[in-house]
Design an enzyme around this catalytic site. Structure first.
Site, short mmCIF file in Angstrom:
data_model
loop_
_atom_site.label_atom_id
_atom_site.label_comp_id
_atom_site.label_asym_id
_atom_site.label_seq_id
_atom_site.Cartn_x
_atom_site.Cartn_y
_atom_site.Cartn_z
N GLU A 95 -5.72 -8.09 -12.90
CA GLU A 95 -6.05 -8.20 -11.47
C GLU A 95 -7.56 -8.28 -11.26
O GLU A 95 -8.08 -7.96 -10.19
CB GLU A 95 -5.42 -7.03 -10.70
CG GLU A 95 -3.89 -7.11 -10.69
CD GLU A 95 -3.23 -6.06 -9.83
OE1 GLU A 95 -3.95 -5.39 -9.05
OE2 GLU A 95 -2.01 -5.91 -9.92
N TYR A 113 0.84 -1.21 0.00
CA TYR A 113 0.00 0.00 0.00
C TYR A 113 0.87 1.25 0.00
O TYR A 113 0.59 2.23 -0.70
CB TYR A 113 -0.92 0.01 1.23
CG TYR A 113 -2.09 -0.94 1.16
CD1 TYR A 113 -3.06 -0.82 0.17
CD2 TYR A 113 -2.24 -1.96 2.10
CE1 TYR A 113 -4.15 -1.68 0.12
CE2 TYR A 113 -3.32 -2.83 2.06
CZ TYR A 113 -4.27 -2.69 1.07
OH TYR A 113 -5.34 -3.55 1.01
N GLU A 115 -13.90 -2.20 1.33
CA GLU A 115 -12.58 -2.84 1.32
C GLU A 115 -12.68 -4.23 1.95
O GLU A 115 -13.22 -4.39 3.04
CB GLU A 115 -11.56 -1.99 2.08
CG GLU A 115 -10.20 -2.62 2.23
CD GLU A 115 -9.58 -3.06 0.90
OE1 GLU A 115 -9.13 -4.22 0.82
OE2 GLU A 115 -9.58 -2.25 -0.05
N GLU A 132 -9.57 1.37 -8.21
CA GLU A 132 -8.20 1.29 -8.75
C GLU A 132 -7.77 -0.19 -8.76
O GLU A 132 -6.83 -0.59 -8.10
CB GLU A 132 -7.23 2.15 -7.95
CG GLU A 132 -7.18 1.93 -6.46
CD GLU A 132 -6.07 2.74 -5.79
OE1 GLU A 132 -5.06 3.05 -6.45
OE2 GLU A 132 -6.22 3.07 -4.61
N ASP A 144 -16.39 -7.91 0.68
CA ASP A 144 -16.15 -8.06 -0.76
C ASP A 144 -17.24 -7.31 -1.53
O ASP A 144 -18.44 -7.52 -1.29
CB ASP A 144 -16.18 -9.56 -1.11
CG ASP A 144 -15.70 -9.84 -2.53
OD1 ASP A 144 -16.02 -9.05 -3.44
OD2 ASP A 144 -15.02 -10.86 -2.73
N MET A 145 -16.81 -6.45 -2.44
CA MET A 145 -17.77 -5.64 -3.19
C MET A 145 -18.76 -6.51 -3.97
O MET A 145 -19.87 -6.08 -4.25
CB MET A 145 -17.01 -4.72 -4.17
CG MET A 145 -16.32 -5.43 -5.32
SD MET A 145 -15.36 -4.33 -6.38
CE MET A 145 -13.88 -4.12 -5.39
N LYS A 188 -0.76 9.33 -10.13
CA LYS A 188 -1.96 8.50 -10.29
C LYS A 188 -3.17 9.16 -9.63
O LYS A 188 -4.24 9.27 -10.24
CB LYS A 188 -1.72 7.11 -9.69
CG LYS A 188 -2.98 6.25 -9.71
CD LYS A 188 -2.70 4.82 -9.25
CE LYS A 188 -2.35 4.73 -7.79
NZ LYS A 188 -2.28 3.34 -7.31
N TYR A 189 -2.99 9.63 -8.41
CA TYR A 189 -4.12 10.21 -7.68
C TYR A 189 -4.48 11.61 -8.18
O TYR A 189 -5.63 12.04 -8.05
CB TYR A 189 -3.82 10.19 -6.18
CG TYR A 189 -3.70 8.76 -5.69
CD1 TYR A 189 -4.80 7.92 -5.69
CD2 TYR A 189 -2.47 8.24 -5.30
CE1 TYR A 189 -4.70 6.60 -5.29
CE2 TYR A 189 -2.35 6.92 -4.89
CZ TYR A 189 -3.47 6.11 -4.90
OH TYR A 189 -3.36 4.79 -4.52
N PHE A 214 2.25 2.06 -3.48
CA PHE A 214 1.21 2.59 -4.37
C PHE A 214 0.84 4.03 -4.02
O PHE A 214 0.64 4.87 -4.89
CB PHE A 214 -0.05 1.72 -4.29
CG PHE A 214 0.12 0.35 -4.89
CD1 PHE A 214 1.16 0.06 -5.76
CD2 PHE A 214 -0.78 -0.67 -4.57
CE1 PHE A 214 1.31 -1.19 -6.31
CE2 PHE A 214 -0.63 -1.94 -5.12
CZ PHE A 214 0.42 -2.20 -6.00
#
Length: 664
Positions: free
Chosen positions: A473, A352, A420, A464, A448-449, A361-362, A355
């Site tokens: 992924e 984390y 998350e 992301e 889990d979504m 990226k953000y 990243f």
């Protein structure tokens, strides 16, 4: 002494050597050249007149070769650090003359055994006589089986442009004759190297020393060598021009070539006759002590190759310092890593952290949310309308932070759900919410979504989940499962993404995979910071996914056939595998990606992905490469299969996902 030092860079290209002739007085040769700031010498190990068949027999067998003194003339550290051995250039192991062939085999074995005894780091092998090098390669391959550390550098010219080159009109007769000898050794020098290394089974201790001549082939032809194991570039003094002040310099093409070599840890060796100033008075500036040697007649003599060394040092010091991103990536260059399994495994804090350091990226995500909020809520409704935004795969909260920042910039009201599945990240996420005072705005959902029952539908869905190959992924599967709580007119960020592949020469990567000695590693896709590779053709799109996807027959299986045309002036090449990239559209014209032609600058969250080939594919000049790629899905996993079907046929790699897959 080294050519220079760039912050964070410690490659061997800092060191410059000099090619010398045979001498019985090795200590003096070494002292003379090191005193003049060269870092090592490339020197013959035996007298060039030596022939085993001409030596008299003694009671103990054949006569001892005329080595330059004993191993005691230098310390072990000096042999190891400052001497590269040069195998006798007269040897011809493929000669039709049996005596010459046997003498060559004997001498090669003796000299390499002596070099190993001295613990030299490397030895230079003579240039093969064109493609007829089978016995030469056989003997070298036999010797390599017993080596542990020493590298063998096969000497080959970088290539030829034409009989009449405009790079240097001042070539002398000696150099022209040398150039002509190379040309008569039939064909493309890359073909000589390729034949030799194939016969030696791609041995990892066999590498290349490129002769840099006055003429250079096309940029595409030169580019092939980037993916090959080039360890040294031997720059001949005849390749230099002379500037207005009488000092050596190089053409712009040669400068560009050497600059690129510096970035690939290639060491420079200067070879040939040079400028000779016989006295201190003949020099335009006072000679410093380290520039000079004193001859037997007491005259001060400048090292004839010192001006060339100074010029190489000047080129090295002109290189731009490594950027912060390049320093970060140094340790990852050409290092194979297994891709993440984001659904099966919970990411660690260090992952984390890496990243989250990627600011660019953000920045792009924040721009996308900013634009989506403006489109979603008109200015007149900004104070009364609350937009529901769901971050799926929230991690430790960077997307939550940039979404709220976008809301502040636009003056829009926001209600955020941060979903998350990693319980460890949820701990940090909850702490962030309390620390920032976001309790009334952000709801943390641990789960889990794909299984979460959302209390309301979202206006904007942010994720992301992209991997180096876009969908590797499992972003398609995750977002397909999450989009049920997105409004019919809702916005997905990203809205689409496409994977790309590109054929590459990557000798180091191939040898690293080969070292595992099994098929499974050749059927695995790796994340890698590509560096020492040659990109042989522009990348082409493979698979595209769009979100939201409300089709009643969603199917994430894909198949694509691609044809790559290599530029004819490249010459023949060896394809070791394929580099994979992605490009995504976050929202409207705001994109994010690593595909080379459109890559987002200053972004390091993603390295490329590498799909290796079990057996490298030879592509002749001007040929077409046909590649087949599949994305396959099952009840519990997703995997890729790939194959080359022209100009030759490879096996289908990873059939049925037997070696590499991503778990659902």
């Amino acid at each position: 002494m080294p050519l220079g030092q760039r912050p964070g860079e410690k490659s061997e290209s800092r060191y410059c050597g000099v090619e010398t002739s045979f001498s019985d007085d090795v200590p003096n040769v070494l002292r003379h050249n090191l005193t003049n700031a060269f870092d090592f010498v490339l020197m013959p190990l035996t007298d060039p007149v030596y022939r085993p068949s001409e030596m008299k027999e003694s009671q103990n067998g054949p006569g001892v070769p005329p080595f330059a003194g004993s191993d005691l003339v230098l310390s072990p550290a000096q042999w190891n650090s400052h001497v590269v051995g040069k195998i006798s250039s007269w040897i011809d192991l493929d000669s039709d003359d049996e005596v010459v062939r046997r003498d060559s085999e004997t001498t090669l074995g003796q000299e390499l055994a002596w070099a190993a005894h001295l613990s030299l780091q490397a030895c230079l092998l003579p240039t093969p006589k064109g493609l007829s090098c089978a016995n030469y390669a056989r003997c070298v391959n036999q010797i390599l089986q017993g080596f542990h550390n020493m590298q063998l550098w096969l000497r080959v010219p970088i290539g030829f442009e034409s009989e009449e080159s405009e790079d240097n009109p001042e070539k002398n007769d000696t150099f022209l004759r040398q150039d002509a000898v190379y040309r008569k050794q039939s064909g493309d020098p890359w073909e000589w190297w390729n034949t030799f290394r194939l016969l030696c089974e791609h041995h990892s201790q066999l590498s290349i020393a490129l002769d840099i001549l006055s003429s250079l082939p096309s940029p595409n032809s030169v580019g092939r060598w980037t993916g090959e194991p080039v360890r040294a570039a031997i720059v001949h003094t005849n390749a230099f021009l002379t500037n207005a002040h009488g000092y050596p310099c190089l053409s712009k093409r040669h400068q560009k070539l050497l600059t690129s070599f510096f970035n690939y840890s290639v060491q420079i060796v200067i070879s040939g006759e040079g400028l000779l100033h016989t006295t201190a008075q003949s020099s335009e500036k006072p000679l410093e002590r380290n520039d000079c040697v004193v001859g037997e007649d007491g005259q001060i003599r400048k090292h004839p190759l010192k001006p060339y060394l100074d010029y190489i040092g000047y080129l090295y010091q002109r290189i731009e310092p490594l950027s912060e991103q390049e320093r970060f990536e140094l340790g990852y260059r050409d290092f194979l890593q297994a891709p993440l399994q984001p659904l099966m495994d919970n990411l660690e804090a260090q992952t984390y952290e890496t990243f989250e350091k990627d600011t660019m990226k953000y920045v792009q995500y924040q721009k996308a949310v900013h634009a989506a909020l403006l489109d979603r809520v008109p200015e007149e409704e900004a104070s009364t309308t609350t937009t529901v935004l769901m971050v799926v795969g929230a991690g430790r909260g960077p997307l939550v932070r940039c979404s709220l920042q976008a809301a502040r910039e636009t003056g829009r009201k926001l209600r955020v759900y941060a979903v998350e599945k990693n319980p460890n990240a949820v701990v940090t996420l909850n702490s962030l919410i309390r620390l920032e005072g976001w309790q009334d705005i952000v709801t943390v959902v641990s789960g889990d979504m794909r299984q979460w029952a959302a209390p309301e539908k979202a206006d904007i869905l942010v994720s992301e989940l992209l991997g180096s190959f876009g969908d590797n992924e499992l972003s398609p599967e995750c977002l397909d499962g999450a989009q049920r709580f997105l409004k019919d007119d809702g916005i997905s960020i990203p809205s689409s993404y496409t994977s790309f592949i590109q054929p590459i020469t990557a000798s180091k990567l191939h040898n690293d995979v080969k070292s595992h000695k099994d098929i499974a590693h050749f059927e695995t896709a790796y994340v890698v910071k590509l560096h020492s590779v040659a990109r042989l053709a522009p990348s082409q799109p493979v698979f595209t996914f769009t979100h939201p996807n409300f089709s009643p027959k969603r199917d994430n299986r894909r198949y694509k056939k691609l044809l790559f045309e290599l530029p004819e002036d490249t010459g023949s090449v060896l394809v070791h595998g394929f580099a994979g990239y992605f490009d995504s559209t976050l929202y409207k014209d705001i994109h994010l990606g690593i595909e080379p032609s459109t890559a987002t600058p200053d972004m390091f969250s993603w390295f490329a992905i590498f799909f290796p080939l079990r057996k490298p594919i030879y592509i002749s000049a001007g040929s077409v490469l046909e590649v087949q790629f599949w994305r396959c899905t099952g009840a519990t996993k997703v995997w890729y299969e790939w194959s080359v079907t022209a100009p030759s046929v490879s096996p289908i790699h990873n059939c049925g996902g037997r070696s590499y897959w991503v778990g659902l």
